[in-house]
Design a protein around this motif. Sequence first.
Motif, PDB file in Angstrom:
ATOM      1  N   THR A   1      39.591 -22.632  23.310  1.00  0.00           N
ATOM      2  CA  THR A   1      38.222 -23.154  22.251  1.00  0.00           C
ATOM      3  C   THR A   1      38.218 -21.957  21.454  1.00  0.00           C
ATOM      4  N   ALA A   2      37.708 -22.642  20.579  1.00  0.00           N
ATOM      5  CA  ALA A   2      36.836 -21.953  19.539  1.00  0.00           C
ATOM      6  C   ALA A   2      36.080 -23.441  19.069  1.00  0.00           C
ATOM      7  N   THR A   3      34.463 -22.498  19.138  1.00  0.00           N
ATOM      8  CA  THR A   3      32.674 -23.407  18.930  1.00  0.00           C
ATOM      9  C   THR A   3      32.226 -23.172  17.383  1.00  0.00           C
ATOM     10  N   PHE A   4      32.225 -23.871  16.727  1.00  0.00           N
ATOM     11  CA  PHE A   4      31.258 -23.585  15.308  1.00  0.00           C
ATOM     12  C   PHE A   4      30.065 -24.432  15.506  1.00  0.00           C
ATOM     13  N   THR A   5      29.577 -23.541  15.038  1.00  0.00           N
ATOM     14  CA  THR A   5      28.005 -24.479  14.944  1.00  0.00           C
ATOM     15  C   THR A   5      26.971 -24.671  13.678  1.00  0.00           C
ATOM     16  N   ALA A   6      27.384 -25.810  13.331  1.00  0.00           N
ATOM     17  CA  ALA A   6      26.583 -26.531  11.921  1.00  0.00           C
ATOM     18  C   ALA A   6      25.045 -26.172  12.412  1.00  0.00           C
ATOM     19  N   THR A   7      23.601 -26.230  11.061  1.00  0.00           N
ATOM     20  CA  THR A   7      22.993 -26.116  11.513  1.00  0.00           C
ATOM     21  C   THR A   7      22.551 -26.653   9.718  1.00  0.00           C
ATOM     22  N   HIS A   8      21.052 -27.762   9.812  1.00  0.00           N
ATOM     23  CA  HIS A   8      20.804 -27.997   9.332  1.00  0.00           C
ATOM     24  C   HIS A   8      19.509 -26.963   8.545  1.00  0.00           C
ATOM     25  N   THR A   9      19.172 -26.699   6.843  1.00  0.00           N
ATOM     26  CA  THR A   9      18.478 -26.083   6.705  1.00  0.00           C
ATOM     27  C   THR A   9      18.144 -26.206   5.418  1.00  0.00           C
ATOM     28  N   GLY A  10      17.015 -25.515   4.860  1.00  0.00           N
ATOM     29  CA  GLY A  10      16.366 -26.071   3.645  1.00  0.00           C
ATOM     30  C   GLY A  10      15.485 -27.441   4.190  1.00  0.00           C
ATOM     31  N   ALA A  11      14.727 -28.597   3.346  1.00  0.00           N
ATOM     32  CA  ALA A  11      13.823 -29.169   3.509  1.00  0.00           C
ATOM     33  C   ALA A  11      14.269 -30.311   4.833  1.00  0.00           C
ATOM     34  N   ASN A  12      13.290 -30.602   5.386  1.00  0.00           N
ATOM     35  CA  ASN A  12      13.668 -31.855   6.200  1.00  0.00           C
ATOM     36  C   ASN A  12      13.982 -32.918   5.234  1.00  0.00           C
ATOM     37  N   THR A  13      14.611 -33.761   6.333  1.00  0.00           N
ATOM     38  CA  THR A  13      14.781 -35.928   5.172  1.00  0.00           C
ATOM     39  C   THR A  13      14.209 -36.339   5.837  1.00  0.00           C
ATOM     40  N   VAL A  14      13.864 -37.421   4.942  1.00  0.00           N
ATOM     41  CA  VAL A  14      13.411 -38.203   5.183  1.00  0.00           C
ATOM     42  C   VAL A  14      14.440 -39.489   6.266  1.00  0.00           C
ATOM     43  N   GLY A  15      14.074 -39.284   7.641  1.00  0.00           N
ATOM     44  CA  GLY A  15      15.613 -39.896   8.835  1.00  0.00           C
ATOM     45  C   GLY A  15      16.505 -39.358   9.265  1.00  0.00           C
TER      46      GLY A  15
ATOM     47  N   ASP B   1      28.637 -21.412  10.669  1.00  0.00           N
ATOM     48  CA  ASP B   1      29.796 -20.232  10.553  1.00  0.00           C
ATOM     49  C   ASP B   1      30.688 -19.837  10.917  1.00  0.00           C
ATOM     50  N   ASP B   2      31.142 -18.930  10.740  1.00  0.00           N
ATOM     51  CA  ASP B   2      32.835 -18.085  10.416  1.00  0.00           C
ATOM     52  C   ASP B   2      32.479 -17.705  12.178  1.00  0.00           C
ATOM     53  N   ILE B   3      33.854 -17.496  12.765  1.00  0.00           N
ATOM     54  CA  ILE B   3      33.788 -17.280  13.755  1.00  0.00           C
ATOM     55  C   ILE B   3      35.362 -16.588  14.089  1.00  0.00           C
ATOM     56  N   THR B   4      35.411 -15.245  14.859  1.00  0.00           N
ATOM     57  CA  THR B   4      36.431 -14.839  15.461  1.00  0.00           C
ATOM     58  C   THR B   4      36.499 -15.529  16.455  1.00  0.00           C
ATOM     59  N   VAL B   5      38.146 -15.660  17.582  1.00  0.00           N
ATOM     60  CA  VAL B   5      38.560 -16.755  19.198  1.00  0.00           C
ATOM     61  C   VAL B   5      39.664 -16.080  18.884  1.00  0.00           C
ATOM     62  N   ASN B   6      39.985 -15.223  20.370  1.00  0.00           N
ATOM     63  CA  ASN B   6      41.084 -14.788  20.462  1.00  0.00           C
ATOM     64  C   ASN B   6      41.510 -16.385  20.835  1.00  0.00           C
ATOM     65  N   GLU B   7      43.549 -15.592  20.980  1.00  0.00           N
ATOM     66  CA  GLU B   7      44.153 -17.415  20.899  1.00  0.00           C
ATOM     67  C   GLU B   7      43.976 -17.674  22.408  1.00  0.00           C
ATOM     68  N   GLY B   8      44.159 -16.883  23.261  1.00  0.00           N
ATOM     69  CA  GLY B   8      43.861 -17.140  24.981  1.00  0.00           C
ATOM     70  C   GLY B   8      42.649 -18.258  25.576  1.00  0.00           C
TER      71      GLY B   8
END
Length: 486
Positions: free
Chosen positions: A90-104, A80-87
């Motif tokens: 920390t800035a926290t990004f969230t990465a998501t597994h989408t689409g097909a499952n994988t083997v393992g 995701d894109d995020i907006t954070v105040n300088e003060g």
Amino acid sequence: MAWNNIPAWNTVGQVGPNQQTPNLSAIVQEIVDRGWSSGNSMVFVITGSGQRTAESHDGSSSGAPVLTIEYSTAPVITIDDITVNEGDGTATFTATHTGANTVGVFTVDYTTVNGTASSGSDYTATTGTLIFTGTSGVTRSIVVNILDDTEVENLENFSIQFTARSNPTVIITDTGTASIVDNDTKIITNGVTDYSCSGALFDSGGTGNYSNNENLIYTLCPDTANTDIKLDFNSFDVESGYDFLYVYDGTTTSATLIGQYHNGNPPPSTITATNASGCLTFRFTSDYSVTGAGWEASISCQPRGPRMNIEDIMVNEGAGTAIFTVTHNGPNATGPFTVNYQTVNGTASSGSDYTSTTGTLSFNGTSGDTESFTVAINDDGIIESNETFTIQLTSSSDGSVNLADTAIATIVDDDGIIMTNGTTVNTCSDTFLDPGGLMIIATTRTSYILFALILQIITLVWILLASMLPMAISYIFMKGLQHLAH
């Protein structure tokens, strides 16, 4: 990709395995990984030696070469894109597994990349590895430290990019952008009230120019109790006479107007709130053309100590003296203190209209205490309009005392009597003036002189035309006779 050992094409219209290229899925996958999306074109260039003849679509539609791609939904990592105040820290990004499952289980590596924000000064450069279970829908977090500097800046950004994955079928082309909002900057924004005792106040353009056709009202209040907003202007560029910054001592535009400013009348270097709220309200207007760089003003808050207030007065020229009263308002002081004052010329001049005066007032330190002083007024015997001078409070033995207030003394001339309906005046030595006073008399006399000049010009032109009229008639008559003769 090699395409070798191709049998001869001996039959016209032949279509079959000998006319098929090898599997191009690896090439197509590489193009997809680089950002290709549905609806876009792909171009394949075939080079090499030998000769084959093939029908194109332009030659025969039934013989056109066809690219056939078989695909299945691949696992994709999004962020995701995020907006954070300088003060915020920390800035926290969230990465998501989408689409097909994988083997393992599989892993994805990431890194931060500079944009307008720079690692080391705006954020901390970060790299790492995310571990996914292989099940679509699983999320992982990336935390980046944000650095709070003291520089006044525009919006800045950096990004997170995925650099590698353990499973080559996983698509990792997405990137996440973090926008850092500077907490050292306040932008004049219509209808907004901000609370701050630090940073800088800018016009709507930030570090650039403001825009045309603006009409903005903005209030700035202290974020610390018992303090007053103080602005120190570092730069100011507003089109003279057409664009205006109004500053009010309070929370609305109904409060006392401190001043109306543009390049022809720039603001003082410092403006401090003196009202109970400690706030300043700003109104900015711009016309339809020509803009400027606007302004930058440092924001601070002045601790609310004792405050001196002095009233404006109006005095008759013949009164002899003007009496000013100074009042200690606000909290009590820590003890007794003194305040120095001085007179300053306005339209009235010291020596001829009043006596230049300086002095020192002593206060007991208790709120509500008042002290007075007098200034001698000179009766000059000259017919004049009302004139003014100012009292300034220049210094105090207690540095916490607010001396921003001033008083204006208006001297009313007593050498002319203006005709006023229903009024009776007893005098033997004054000048009698019409209801307009000096200004109307001057205007009336000027108008009379101009009218007389115009009347004289019209008379001269008329005399000149009248003298030429018989000659013109005689000329026209002779020309008429000449035409008859011909």
